[in-house]
Scaffold this motif. Sequence first.
Motif, PDB file in Angstrom:
ATOM      1  N   GLN A  59       0.979  -1.011   0.112  1.00 16.47           N
ATOM      2  CA  GLN A  59       0.188  -0.253  -0.035  1.00 16.47           C
ATOM      3  C   GLN A  59       0.772   1.286  -0.092  1.00 16.47           C
ATOM      4  O   GLN A  59       0.565   2.261  -0.584  1.00 16.47           O
ATOM      5  N   ILE A  60       1.862   1.356   0.723  1.00 16.13           N
ATOM      6  CA  ILE A  60       2.628   2.404   0.989  1.00 16.13           C
ATOM      7  C   ILE A  60       3.564   2.603  -0.415  1.00 16.13           C
ATOM      8  O   ILE A  60       3.704   3.737  -0.836  1.00 16.13           O
ATOM      9  N   VAL A  61       3.969   1.436  -1.115  1.00 20.37           N
ATOM     10  CA  VAL A  61       4.601   1.681  -2.434  1.00 20.37           C
ATOM     11  C   VAL A  61       3.702   2.339  -3.350  1.00 20.37           C
ATOM     12  O   VAL A  61       4.029   3.079  -4.334  1.00 20.37           O
ATOM     13  N   ALA A  62       2.589   1.842  -3.570  1.00 19.24           N
ATOM     14  CA  ALA A  62       1.408   2.197  -4.318  1.00 19.24           C
ATOM     15  C   ALA A  62       1.129   3.597  -4.245  1.00 19.24           C
ATOM     16  O   ALA A  62       1.036   4.489  -5.162  1.00 19.24           O
ATOM     17  N   ALA A  63       0.811   4.045  -2.817  1.00 16.10           N
ATOM     18  CA  ALA A  63       0.801   5.418  -2.536  1.00 16.10           C
ATOM     19  C   ALA A  63       1.773   6.333  -2.749  1.00 16.10           C
ATOM     20  O   ALA A  63       1.439   7.704  -3.222  1.00 16.10           O
ATOM     21  N   THR A  64       2.894   6.048  -2.791  1.00 20.17           N
ATOM     22  CA  THR A  64       4.098   6.900  -3.267  1.00 20.17           C
ATOM     23  C   THR A  64       4.868   6.753  -4.297  1.00 20.17           C
ATOM     24  O   THR A  64       5.691   7.549  -4.667  1.00 20.17           O
ATOM     25  N   GLN A  65       4.152   6.180  -5.449  1.00 20.73           N
ATOM     26  CA  GLN A  65       4.919   5.513  -6.583  1.00 20.73           C
ATOM     27  C   GLN A  65       5.036   6.919  -7.486  1.00 20.73           C
ATOM     28  O   GLN A  65       5.942   7.040  -8.356  1.00 20.73           O
ATOM     29  N   HIS A  66       4.132   8.009  -7.248  1.00 20.01           N
ATOM     30  CA  HIS A  66       4.259   9.248  -7.917  1.00 20.01           C
ATOM     31  C   HIS A  66       5.332  10.257  -7.351  1.00 20.01           C
ATOM     32  O   HIS A  66       5.572  11.364  -7.934  1.00 20.01           O
ATOM     33  N   VAL A  67       5.752  10.089  -6.231  1.00 18.88           N
ATOM     34  CA  VAL A  67       6.769  10.751  -5.630  1.00 18.88           C
ATOM     35  C   VAL A  67       8.185  10.795  -6.391  1.00 18.88           C
ATOM     36  O   VAL A  67       8.822   9.669  -6.344  1.00 18.88           O
ATOM     37  N   PRO A  68       8.739  11.761  -7.022  1.00 17.59           N
ATOM     38  CA  PRO A  68       9.784  11.811  -7.913  1.00 17.59           C
ATOM     39  C   PRO A  68      11.003  11.391  -6.993  1.00 17.59           C
ATOM     40  O   PRO A  68      11.371  11.922  -5.998  1.00 17.59           O
ATOM     41  N   GLY A  69      11.940  10.311  -7.379  1.00 14.91           N
ATOM     42  CA  GLY A  69      13.108  10.146  -6.736  1.00 14.91           C
ATOM     43  C   GLY A  69      13.005   9.627  -5.581  1.00 14.91           C
ATOM     44  O   GLY A  69      14.228   9.267  -4.805  1.00 14.91           O
ATOM     45  N   LEU A  70      12.004   9.026  -5.009  1.00 15.61           N
ATOM     46  CA  LEU A  70      11.779   8.583  -3.525  1.00 15.61           C
ATOM     47  C   LEU A  70      12.556   7.069  -3.554  1.00 15.61           C
ATOM     48  O   LEU A  70      12.193   6.273  -4.387  1.00 15.61           O
ATOM     49  N   ILE A  71      13.375   7.102  -2.610  1.00 20.44           N
ATOM     50  CA  ILE A  71      14.199   5.972  -2.163  1.00 20.44           C
ATOM     51  C   ILE A  71      13.269   4.969  -1.422  1.00 20.44           C
ATOM     52  O   ILE A  71      12.861   5.398  -0.141  1.00 20.44           O
ATOM     53  N   ILE A  72      12.812   3.937  -1.849  1.00 23.40           N
ATOM     54  CA  ILE A  72      11.837   2.893  -0.911  1.00 23.40           C
ATOM     55  C   ILE A  72      12.495   1.668  -0.391  1.00 23.40           C
ATOM     56  O   ILE A  72      13.135   0.975  -1.450  1.00 23.40           O
ATOM     57  N   GLN A  73      12.563   1.547   0.534  1.00 20.25           N
ATOM     58  CA  GLN A  73      13.402   0.092   1.066  1.00 20.25           C
ATOM     59  C   GLN A  73      12.090  -0.663   1.961  1.00 20.25           C
ATOM     60  O   GLN A  73      11.634  -0.406   2.780  1.00 20.25           O
ATOM     61  N   GLU A  74      11.871  -1.625   0.998  1.00 19.21           N
ATOM     62  CA  GLU A  74      10.708  -2.658   1.628  1.00 19.21           C
ATOM     63  C   GLU A  74      11.525  -3.681   2.221  1.00 19.21           C
ATOM     64  O   GLU A  74      12.603  -4.327   2.066  1.00 19.21           O
ATOM     65  N   GLU A  75      11.026  -3.812   3.644  1.00 23.32           N
ATOM     66  CA  GLU A  75      11.808  -4.851   4.738  1.00 23.32           C
ATOM     67  C   GLU A  75      10.719  -6.048   4.785  1.00 23.32           C
ATOM     68  O   GLU A  75       9.776  -6.017   4.687  1.00 23.32           O
ATOM     69  N   GLN A  76      11.408  -7.178   4.603  1.00 27.88           N
ATOM     70  CA  GLN A  76      10.677  -8.505   4.804  1.00 27.88           C
ATOM     71  C   GLN A  76      10.432  -8.614   6.431  1.00 27.88           C
ATOM     72  O   GLN A  76       9.383  -9.372   6.538  1.00 27.88           O
ATOM     73  N   SER A  77      10.945  -8.249   7.165  1.00 33.04           N
ATOM     74  CA  SER A  77      10.605  -8.422   8.468  1.00 33.04           C
ATOM     75  C   SER A  77      11.057  -6.936   9.233  1.00 33.04           C
ATOM     76  O   SER A  77      11.946  -6.135   8.659  1.00 33.04           O
ATOM     77  N   ILE A  78      10.412  -6.482  10.338  1.00 33.56           N
ATOM     78  CA  ILE A  78      10.563  -5.271  11.047  1.00 33.56           C
ATOM     79  C   ILE A  78      12.250  -5.147  11.597  1.00 33.56           C
ATOM     80  O   ILE A  78      12.476  -6.316  12.236  1.00 33.56           O
TER      81      ILE A  78
END
Length: 304
Positions: A59-78
């Motif tokens: 959900q966070i990835v989808a909501a922020t996909q329009h933010v230019p240059g945003l570095i997103i780090q998806e973590e498999q565990s907290i």
Amino acid sequence: MQAMVLAAGYGTRLKPFSLCRPKPLFPILNTPLLLATLERLQHSGFTTQALNCCHLSEQIVAATQHVPGLIIQEEQSILGTGGGIRQMLPKISAEPLLVTNGDIYHSIDFQTIYEQHCSSDAPISLVLHNYPRFNNVNVSENTIVGFGKTSRGSSDQLAYTGIQIVEPAILKGIQPGVYSCIIEYYRSLLADGVQLNAIIIDDCFWTDMGTPADYLQLHEDLLIGNAPVWAELEAKNIEPFFSSDQAVIDQSCRFADWACIGRARVGRDVVVKRSVVWDDAQINDGTEISEAIIIPEMYKSPGY
């Protein structure tokens, strides 16, 4: 300037609402808090932005996909407040990094505190204020001397706002890829004689939106004028009964005290009091809602 938003937590105290939406995406005056925070950072001059996510990360990835240059780090565990930042280090530069929790709403000026850190000699600056509910950071002459009961000598107690500025290199002592609490790491740095700077903010508005009661209280404060409304929320004509232009509200609906309605459908003879209704929710005819959060995934919050 570079900044990172911590957005990976489970939002345990906000269940059941956080089971269907991550806490940073909870709407504030119908705008997801995370999106408003990122835009506020951009307006403050932070051209490099990053965030981590784990719980409901899609959900966070989808909501922020329009933010230019945003570095997103998806973590498999907290990875925790320390581990998440440590994992981000290879993706950012060596310049000071502003880190902010993704569940706070406040009036603190990001650029001002960043500049204050850069003018100090400390590798870490925590932004503190007086908030008795959370006062557990021990401070002496603008220097942090301990946390909780681990303080040294005479000190005052203040609360951590969830905002800090750090020199990335100082965090390389955290083991990568495993859970780490940043405060525990800072305790170890204090024991080694590392200076932790305290940036003390007086007379600011701040809330952490940690519980349903906190979330509702924030809306009350915004709608009755007790809290500043971020320009990034794009909320115009603020009044106690605030609704989206796309809300479908029957003319017989009645509001009491205050209410915030998103792009929702509100039926006939409905009464809404001191409540927040999210986008795509529906309230059936004749329903009375009081001090509730109404979301699409359930008819209304338990207990109401």
